[in-house]
Design an enzyme around this catalytic site. Structure first.
Site, PDB file in Angstrom:
ATOM      1  N   PRO A  76       0.828  -1.205   0.000  1.00  0.00           N
ATOM      2  CG  PRO A  76       0.100  -0.928   2.206  1.00  0.00           C
ATOM      3  CD  PRO A  76       0.816  -1.892   1.293  1.00  0.00           C
ATOM      4  CG  MET A  77      -0.779   5.040  -1.308  1.00  0.00           C
ATOM      5  SD  MET A  77      -2.087   6.280  -1.092  1.00  0.00           S
ATOM      6  CE  MET A  77      -1.246   7.473  -0.065  1.00  0.00           C
ATOM      7  CG  ASP A  78       2.152   6.643   3.174  1.00  0.00           C
ATOM      8  OD1 ASP A  78       2.751   7.352   2.345  1.00  0.00           O
ATOM      9  OD2 ASP A  78       1.078   6.961   3.703  1.00  0.00           O
ATOM     10  N   GLY A  81       7.008   2.251   1.705  1.00  0.00           N
ATOM     11  CA  GLY A  81       8.437   2.327   1.415  1.00  0.00           C
ATOM     12  C   GLY A  81       8.839   1.737   0.079  1.00  0.00           C
ATOM     13  CE  LYS A  82       4.036   1.294  -3.735  1.00  0.00           C
ATOM     14  NZ  LYS A  82       3.394   1.744  -2.488  1.00  0.00           N
ATOM     15  CB  SER A  83       9.743   5.357  -3.873  1.00  0.00           C
ATOM     16  OG  SER A  83       8.586   5.395  -4.701  1.00  0.00           O
ATOM     17  CD  GLU A 115       4.769   5.748  -7.625  1.00  0.00           C
ATOM     18  OE1 GLU A 115       3.819   4.950  -7.484  1.00  0.00           O
ATOM     19  OE2 GLU A 115       5.107   6.575  -6.758  1.00  0.00           O
ATOM     20  CB  ALA A 116       5.323  -0.944 -11.998  1.00  0.00           C
TER      21      ALA A 116
END
Ligand code: ZN
Length: 238
Positions: free
Chosen positions: A48-50, A52-54, A125-126
Site C-alpha cells: 500500500p501507499m507509504d 516504502g516502495k520507492s 510506480e509500475a
C-alpha cells in the site's frame, strides 16, 4: 502478447545487438564480453501507499550499482511530478518518465547503442504503467536477459487491481509483498488505499488522481485495514 510485440521479430533467436557484441547477436555477445548468461527475472514488489516502495526501489538500485551492474530507473506520476523518483524519507534519483509512447525495449536498445550495457531496470510506480509496458518488461527479461524489478500498488482506491498490477501478478517470476508495515489507525496492518474527499471515503471516480495530495487540498489518501476500509471509518483523528 500485444500486437506490437507479436509484430516484432522475436529477440530470442537474434536480439538487437548491444554496444559490445560487434553486432553478432546474442550468443556471440555473451561470449565476447565475458558477461555470463544469467537467468534474468521479472519481479514485482507491491504494497500500500507509504510502505516504502520507492525507498526500496532506490535501495535496490544502489545495491546493484555497487556490484558494477548498470541500470535505469523509470517512473510514472511520481509525487514530485518530475522525471525522478522521490521518497517520503527524502531520497531522490533521476528517472526516465514512462509515457504512453515509451517502449521500454527501445529505451534499453537506445542506451545500448550509446555504449552503455543495461543489466536491469527499476520500474517504480509500475501500477500506473500501461499493460503494454508490462509485456515489454517480460520481453526484456526473456529476450534481452535484462532483470526487471517493478514496484507499485496492487489496488486502487476502490480496492480493485490496477491493470498493470494485474498483468504483473500474471507474468512475474516472483511477486513479493513489501514487509514494511503500514498500520491502520486501529493498529491492524494497513492493506488498502482509501481516497478521502472532504473527510469521507469515496469509492467512485478516476482511477488515478495525480500528485501527492496527502495533507493538502480536499483529496487525500489514507491506508486502512480491510475492516475499516469497508466500513469507511477513518478513525478518531480523521
Ligand atoms: Zn483498521
Amino acid at each position: 502478447m500485444t500486437d506490437d510485440a507479436a509484430a516484432t521479430p522475436t529477440c530470442l533467436a537474434r536480439p538487437l545487438p548491444g554496444p559490445d557484441d560487434g553486432g553478432a547477436g546474442c550468443a556471440a555477445a555473451r561470449g565476447v564480453d565475458g558477461r555470463p548468461l544469467h537467468a534474468a527475472a521479472l519481479k514485482f514488489f507491491w504494497g500500500p501507499m507509504d510502505c516504502g516502495k520507492s525507498t526500496m526501489a532506490l535501495q535496490m538500485n544502489y545495491n546493484h550499482a555497487r556490484q558494477g551492474r548498470r541500470g535505469l530507473v523509470t517512473t510514472r506520476i511520481d509525487r514530485s511530478l518530475g522525471p525522478q523518483v522521490t521518497t517520503r524519507i527524502g531520497l531522490a534519483h533521476t528517472a526516465v518518465e514512462v509515457t504512453d509512447e515509451l517502449d521500454l525495449r527501445a529505451l534499453v536498445r537506445d542506451t545500448w547503442a550509446e555504449g552503455v550495457r543495461i543489466d536491469y531496470l527499476i520500474c517504480d510506480e509500475a501500477s500506473f504503467y500501461d499493460v503494454a509496458h508490462v509485456e515489454q518488461m517480460a520481453e526484456l527479461v526473456d529476450g534481452y536477459d535484462v532483470d526487471v524489478y517493478a514496484f507499485g500498488l496492487a489496488t486502487d482506491f476502490r480496492s480493485c487491481l490496477f491493470p498493470a498490477a494485474r498483468r504483473l501478478f500474471e507474468l512475474a517470476d516472483e511477486v513479493a509483498r513489501i514487509q514494511v508495515e503500514v498500520l491502520c489507525w486501529c493498529g491492524r496492518e494497513g492493506l488498502l488505499n482509501a481516497r478521502v474527499v472532504d473527510g469521507r471515503v469515496v469509492r467512485e471516480g478516476a482511477q488515478v488522481v495525480i500528485g501527492d495530495t496527502v495533507d493538502t487540498a480536499d483529496v487525500r489518501y489514507q491506508v486502512l485495514c480491510r475492516r475499516h476500509y469497508r466500513s469507511g471509518d477513518l478513525g478518531p483523528r480523521a
